[in-house]
Design an enzyme around this catalytic site. Structure first.
Site, PDB file in Angstrom:
ATOM      1  N   HIS A  67       0.709  -1.221   0.078  1.00  0.00           N
ATOM      2  CA  HIS A  67      -0.091   0.008  -0.064  1.00  0.00           C
ATOM      3  C   HIS A  67       0.744   1.067   0.107  1.00  0.00           C
ATOM      4  CE1 HIS A  67       1.198   0.033   4.281  1.00  0.00           C
ATOM      5  NE2 HIS A  67       0.671   1.136   4.154  1.00  0.00           N
ATOM      6  N   HIS A  82       1.793   7.071  -0.519  1.00  0.00           N
ATOM      7  CA  HIS A  82       0.774   6.120   0.379  1.00  0.00           C
ATOM      8  C   HIS A  82      -0.308   5.979  -0.316  1.00  0.00           C
ATOM      9  CE1 HIS A  82      -1.603   4.808   3.878  1.00  0.00           C
ATOM     10  NE2 HIS A  82      -0.452   4.738   4.388  1.00  0.00           N
TER      11      HIS A  82
END
Length: 161
Positions: A67, A82
């Site tokens: 992620h 992110h």
């Protein structure tokens, strides 16, 4: 004297990491990002699930859950990309990495693909914050222009001290 001895500002422009809408960090619905706790930057609300390198540099880390990743830019900035908020909870489901730690990347290289529908179905926000983690090393870190962006469009400007 005619500005001859005036220091010229050195600026670096990061490209948008995805096609979508560029927004200031303050618009991200998470205090860690919106209050710039990890550093200054900006975010993209993605329109598609392809995430691209914002700078030329070296991939330092790809999180096990895919992620997020970090890149050290050739000019020294420590860049965190992110994907989504709390998406670590998905444990990599719906994410695919196209790079690994140690890889050299060029601005615009494909880093990750993410199934945005899967992220939304799991109840998570898909916003992609891009943070300069060593913000204090620079004079200024700012969103270059909010609004619709495509991969590689001017996104964040980092000004050296």
């Amino acid at each position: 004297m005619f500005g001859l001895f005036k220091k010229k500002e050195k600026k670096h422009v990061l490209g948008a990491v995805a096609k979508g809408k560029a927004v200031p960090l303050s618009a991200v619905n998470d205090p860690t990002f919106s209050q710039a706790i990890l550093g200054e930057g900006a975010a993209v609300i993605p329109a598609e699930g392809k995430v691209y390198a914002p700078v030329d540099g070296k991939v330092e880390m790809v999180f096990e859950t895919l992620h997020a990743l970090s890149i050290t830019a050739d000019f020294g900035a420590e860049v965190l990309v992110h994907v989504g908020l709390d998406t670590v909870q998905m444990k990599g489901d719906g994410f695919e990495a196209h790079v690994a730690a140690g890889d050299q990347v060029k601005k615009g290289d494909l880093l990750l693909t993410v199934d945005l529908d899967k992220v939304k179905a799991a109840g998570y926000d898909t916003v992609i914050p891009v943070i300069i983690c060593n913000t204090s090393d620079y004079e200024k870190v700012e969103l270059t222009g909010a609004g619709e962006v495509a991969n590689g469009d001017d996104f964040i400007t980092v000004t050296e001290k």
